[in-house]
Design a protein around this motif. Structure first.
Motif, short mmCIF file in Angstrom:
data_model
loop_
_atom_site.label_atom_id
_atom_site.label_comp_id
_atom_site.label_asym_id
_atom_site.label_seq_id
_atom_site.Cartn_x
_atom_site.Cartn_y
_atom_site.Cartn_z
N PRO A 62 0.81 -1.22 0.00
CA PRO A 62 0.00 0.00 0.00
C PRO A 62 0.84 1.28 0.00
O PRO A 62 0.28 2.36 -0.10
N SER A 63 2.15 1.16 0.12
CA SER A 63 2.99 2.37 0.15
C SER A 63 3.74 2.55 -1.16
O SER A 63 4.71 3.30 -1.22
N SER A 91 3.17 4.13 -3.79
CA SER A 91 3.22 5.48 -4.37
C SER A 91 4.43 6.29 -3.88
O SER A 91 4.82 7.25 -4.52
N GLU A 136 -14.75 4.34 7.43
CA GLU A 136 -15.76 3.93 6.45
C GLU A 136 -16.90 4.95 6.39
O GLU A 136 -17.48 5.19 5.35
N ASP A 165 -7.54 12.19 -4.29
CA ASP A 165 -6.81 10.98 -4.67
C ASP A 165 -6.59 10.17 -3.40
O ASP A 165 -5.69 10.46 -2.62
N PHE A 178 -6.69 9.35 0.22
CA PHE A 178 -6.79 10.27 1.34
C PHE A 178 -5.86 11.47 1.16
O PHE A 178 -5.67 12.25 2.08
N ASN A 179 -5.24 11.57 -0.01
CA ASN A 179 -4.35 12.71 -0.25
C ASN A 179 -5.16 13.97 -0.50
O ASN A 179 -6.26 13.91 -1.04
N ASP A 229 -14.35 -2.03 4.61
CA ASP A 229 -13.74 -2.14 3.30
C ASP A 229 -12.46 -2.96 3.41
O ASP A 229 -11.52 -2.56 4.10
N LYS A 254 -9.20 -1.03 2.62
CA LYS A 254 -8.77 -0.10 3.65
C LYS A 254 -8.19 -0.84 4.84
O LYS A 254 -7.17 -0.44 5.41
N TYR A 274 -6.77 -3.72 4.74
CA TYR A 274 -5.48 -4.28 4.35
C TYR A 274 -4.39 -3.21 4.40
O TYR A 274 -3.30 -3.43 4.92
N ALA A 275 -4.68 -2.04 3.83
CA ALA A 275 -3.66 -1.01 3.70
C ALA A 275 -3.31 -0.38 5.05
O ALA A 275 -2.19 0.06 5.25
N GLY A 276 -4.27 -0.36 5.99
CA GLY A 276 -4.00 0.23 7.30
C GLY A 276 -3.63 1.70 7.17
O GLY A 276 -4.15 2.40 6.29
N THR A 277 -2.71 2.17 8.01
CA THR A 277 -2.37 3.59 7.97
C THR A 277 -1.69 3.97 6.66
O THR A 277 -1.78 5.12 6.23
N ALA A 278 -1.01 3.02 6.02
CA ALA A 278 -0.37 3.34 4.74
C ALA A 278 -1.42 3.76 3.72
O ALA A 278 -1.14 4.54 2.82
N LEU A 287 -3.71 5.73 4.11
CA LEU A 287 -4.07 7.14 4.26
C LEU A 287 -3.17 8.05 3.43
O LEU A 287 -3.44 9.23 3.29
N THR A 288 -2.07 7.51 2.90
CA THR A 288 -1.25 8.33 2.01
C THR A 288 -1.09 7.68 0.64
O THR A 288 -0.38 8.18 -0.20
N ALA A 289 -1.75 6.54 0.45
CA ALA A 289 -1.61 5.85 -0.83
C ALA A 289 -2.40 6.57 -1.92
O ALA A 289 -3.42 7.18 -1.64
N SER A 290 -1.91 6.47 -3.14
CA SER A 290 -2.64 7.08 -4.25
C SER A 290 -3.85 6.22 -4.60
O SER A 290 -3.89 5.03 -4.27
N LEU A 292 -4.48 2.09 -4.49
CA LEU A 292 -5.59 1.44 -3.80
C LEU A 292 -6.43 0.60 -4.76
O LEU A 292 -6.86 -0.50 -4.42
#
Lengths: 536, 321
Positions: A134-135, A137, A405, A441, A443-444, B33, B36, B38-42, B44-47, B51
């Motif tokens: 998930p990181s 980007s 959510e 985009d 949460f950005n 979801d 969400k 799965y991604a956890g806190t990451a 919150l900054t992912a494009s 996602l």
């Protein structure tokens, strides 16, 4: 007569229970008491555990993983220093090519030598869309990585990206293990093998992670032989277990840490952070999108009181994502708490007080909802204080709790109490928060902030490596934020740790790094536990 | 007897299918979801692109009934899939944890049955006596007390106030090996709490059953014939008094599972329960489905077992085949 066997059975059972309880009493605490435990072992209490221990899925992306090393690492002052690379990279004149020379003689903890192939494998696996990272980007600028020899790695970028070297603190995974299994669910994700100072010996989810020192670590074998991270979600339980001597160190909220102030055998450590709390002011909201309302809120909010009352002093007022004590902070952009000034701005903009005290302009009431994450006490307190400060200026903010959510579908029009913060480079936070293209985009740029001047400065800041031009660019961003604050930044939250006073480092005492919003396993005074030595 | 077991097994198939179908439907309808989670806190900054890719990789972009059908196909071939939230194959998650849950639930069940029977018989012998009154009122109180509350109380008293027993976990915090001795001491509190929360039902059933039996003609006859009190109690009263309890054994299993869920959470016991909670709030379909099948199967087996026991203990009942 006949009652006797029953009685005898009862007695037997009771004896058994008593024996069991007694045995439990006699069983000594493994950790011993706060100040008297074994010096070559440390047990620390953390509040959250990682989802995975695989660098390919995002673990150790900010460096300082105990199991792995990156090409580079960050020291206590957040300066880059070489780790698996022998030196900082050489960067081409156009800023598009980064070349690293690798350290020789490094082995993974299974004895296999570390080579350039592992570096190439790690970065390619992270970039692979099939990898559930998930990181990803964060490596957006990276086009390709290749090995030009056993100990040289060359990165090619899509566009000049000044902070790229700070991304190469990413932990390096062994190709000969991680490359031979499903990167998303293979055994490597829970039983990792790396080049780092510690070797994972066990991970019981929700309970603890245990490590032992890597005797062949290239940086020298750590003096703390056994290292345990106990996962204790509840703050009070963590404090109690610290007091009982079950833990040697723990992260604590400031009010609970205060309870250890008189304890001579333990020391409190306060880490400065980039961990901000902010209120997003969505551009699409007719009230929060008005620049006059934004500027008024920026002045009406009493940041120092939030620091004193909510954080009990453990923190600082925030005026933007860059903390005031960072070298990147634009001096002079601090905003004084000025309620009269806020009222004046609103009056001049045509927001006139209505019959119920709430201001009105063209039939629109100066009111909007503010969401915060339910269960997060800190965010709740910030939200309530913000609403009460706004009320004094005639703006009505209704605070509401919800899970992500519930909040996500509303965040384009409603305000949200958000948190974040990534130290290392001013680009990391500001680009994602303020770039107009990133509006909505994920949460950005939750506030859908759009300012051409800020957009230009953000691009400038990442494309040039000239320090003076970078500084000017981020100064511009921060000054533009004063003119049109798309967010009301409230505080930077300091992280407080209490540690048994049994160890020391070459620096003379335990230190902390500047910490991000998220608590990685490597945050806290134990960020360099491999350098700890027992006190005499 | 074998026919009954076979028939029940056959009937279990549609039940299990229905339950998994319902799990997929409910999880899909829940606001949680999976991406969400799965991604956890990451996250919150992912494009958004990142996602969306995750959503496709996790298969979360497809309708739930398609996913259920695929899951079923794989499960029938022995592949339970990968758990997103644990980043592990579901089979590994279950294998790592089910033993600890079984140990906890088994010990607790044993505590409840043994202690319940013992106290029940004692109370039945002198109904209205001091022991009867004390234990009965205690049992009614326990019946109303939620297991997690008992757990918190136990942690507070035994772990924090007395410091006699560890407050949680499977082993000592500093240790990195699992030894039988450590597990035994760490098991005491959670097993006792879970057992105590089940105790009232066993106690009350046995007390009633044995008490009624003691008043019946055969018992009075036996006493009149001069048989020893012990023989009367174990041979006559207990045997018929225990019958209702056998049914109870099976029907308590669902309660035991939910109780274990709460107790495991309170004591950070690394069993299957914590995984269940996580699977549910993360809408982790493969893990959730496997755990639900397990729980349903346990309940069905429990019912079958208690019916079989009843049939064995009382030949008049027979087997429903």
């Amino acid at each position: 007569m006949a009652a006797r066997p029953v009685r005898r059975a009862t007695a037997a059972i009771l004896t058994g229970v008593t024996a069991l309880t007694a045995a439990a009493c006699a069983n000594p605490d493994g950790a011993g008491n706060g100040a008297g435990g074994p010096r070559d072992s440390a047990v620390v209490g953390i509040a959250a555990e990682p989802d995975t221990l695989s660098p390919l899925l995002g673990y150790g992306k900010d460096g300082n993983s105990k199991i792995f090393d990156g090409l580079l690492a960050l020291d206590a002052g957040m300066r880059l220093r070489p780790a698996l690379a022998t030196a900082l990279p050489t960067v081409s004149a156009d800023g598009l090519t980064y070349t690293y020379t690798l350290r020789k003689g490094v082995t993974f903890s299974d004895g296999t030598p570390f080579t350039a192939r592992d570096v190439v494998f790690t970065y390619r696996a992270v970039l692979d869309p099939k990898t559930n990272n998930p990181s990803r980007s964060e490596l957006d600028a990276l086009k390709d990585v290749r090995a030009t020899g056993d100990d040289t790695v060359v990165f090619t970028l899509k566009y000049p990206y000044a902070p790229f070297a700070r991304r190469t603190v990413l932990a390096i995974a062994p190709e000969h293990i991680a490359g031979k299994q499903d990167v998303n669910s293979g055994p490597f994700t829970t039983r990792p093998i790396g080049t780092g100072p510690y070797i994972l010996t066990g991970w019981t989810r929700g309970e603890k992670l245990t490590f032992r020192a890597n005797p062949h670590y290239w940086g020298g074998a750590p003096a703390v032989e056994k290292f345990t991270m106990a996962v204790v979600k509840d703050d009070d339980v963590r404090a109690t277990r610290l007091r009982a001597g079950d833990l040697d160190a723990a992260i604590l909220p400031p009010n609970l840490a205060a309870g250890f102030r008189a304890d001579k055998t333990r020391k409190a450590h306060t880490a400065t952070t980039f961990d901000y709390r902010t209120v997003t002011l969505p551009s699409r909201n007719r009230v929060a999108g008005d620049v006059a309302v934004r500027r008024a809120l920026d002045l009406a909010v009493d940041r120092q009181t939030m620091v004193d009352k909510i954080l009990e002093g453990a923190g600082k007022p925030a005026y933007g994502p860059v903390p005031t004590d960072s070298p990147w902070f634009a001096k002079g952009t601090e905003r004084r708490h000025d309620l009269a000034g806020a009222r004046k701005i609103l009056d001049e903009a045509g927001w006139k007080p209505g019959p119920d005290g709430v201001r009105v302009k063209n039939g629109v009431r100066a009111a909007f909802p503010l969401w915060y994450l339910s269960g997060d006490k800190l965010r709740q307190d910030h939200a309530l204080a913000y609403a009460s400060d706004a009320k004094k200026a005639g703006i009505e903010i209704a605070t509401q709790a919800g899970t992500w959510e519930v909040i996500e579908p509303r965040m384009k029009t409603d305000a949200v109490l958000a948190g974040g913060g990534a130290p290392g480079d001013p680009d990391f936070d500001q680009y994602l928060l303020l770039k107009s293209e990133l509006a909505g985009d994920g949460f950005n740029n939750m506030a859908s902030y759009a300012s051409p001047a800020v957009d230009r400065a953000l691009e400038d800041g990442r494309r040039t490596s000239d320090p003076a031009r970078r500084r000017a660019a981020y100064d511009t961003v921060q000054r533009e934020l004063v003119k049109n604050p798309g967010y009301t930044f409230l505080t930077h939250v300091a992280h407080v740790y209490v540690v048994a006073d049994r160890w020391t480092t070459a620096a003379g005492r335990l230190t902390t790094q500047v910490e991000p919003h998220e608590h990685g396993l490597g945050s806290g005074p134990w960020w360099n536990v491999e350098d700890w030595t027992p006190k005499q | 007897m074998a026919r009954m077991a076979a028939r029940r097994a056959l009937a279990a198939v549609p039940v299990l299918l229905g339950v998994t179908l319902a799990v997929f439907a409910v999880a899909a309808a829940s606001p949680f979801d999976p991406v969400k989670a799965y991604a956890g806190t990451a996250g919150l900054t992912a494009s958004q692109e990142n996602l969306d890719q995750l959503r496709a990789n996790l298969g979360a972009d497809r309708p739930w009934y398609t996913r259920w059908w695929e899951w079923l196909g794989h499960a029938l071939r022995g592949d339970l899939g990968d758990s997103g939230v644990m980043r592990q194959p579901v089979a590994d998650v279950v294998a790592e944890r089910i033993g600890w849950s079984a140990l906890l639930a088994g010990t607790a069940f044993l505590v409840a049955i043994l202690l319940g029977t013992l106290l029940g018989v004692l109370a039945a012998r002198r109904r209205g006596g001091l022991l009867d009154r004390a234990v009965s009122s205690l049992a009614y109180t326990l019946e109303a007390a939620p297991a997690f509350w008992l757990g918190l109380l136990a942690v507070w008293f035994f772990a924090l106030e007395l410091g006699a027993l560890p407050p949680g976990g499977l082993t000592d915090t500093a240790g990195d090996t699992v030894t039988a001795g450590q597990v035994a001491t760490h098991l005491v509190l959670p097993a006792l709490v879970l057992g105590l929360s089940q105790l009232p039902w066993f106690f009350l059933y046995v007390r009633q059953g044995v008490g009624d039996a003691l008043d019946e003609d055969p018992v009075r006859g036996a006493r009149a014939r001069g048989l020893a009190e012990r023989t009367v109690l174990t041979g006559h009263a207990l045997r018929s008094g225990m019958l209702p309890m056998l049914t109870l054994v099976g029907s308590r299993i669902p309660e035991l599972i939910t109780g274990a869920l709460l107790v495991e959470t309170v004591f950070s016991w690394p069993g299957i329960a914590a995984a269940t909670v996580q699977a549910a709030v993360s809408a982790d379909f493969p893990l959730l489905a496997a755990l639900t099948v397990l729980a349903t199967a346990a309940v069905l087996l429990g019912n079958l077992l208690s019916d079989l026991l009843y049939g064995l203990a009382d030949p008049r009942v027979g087997f429903d085949g």
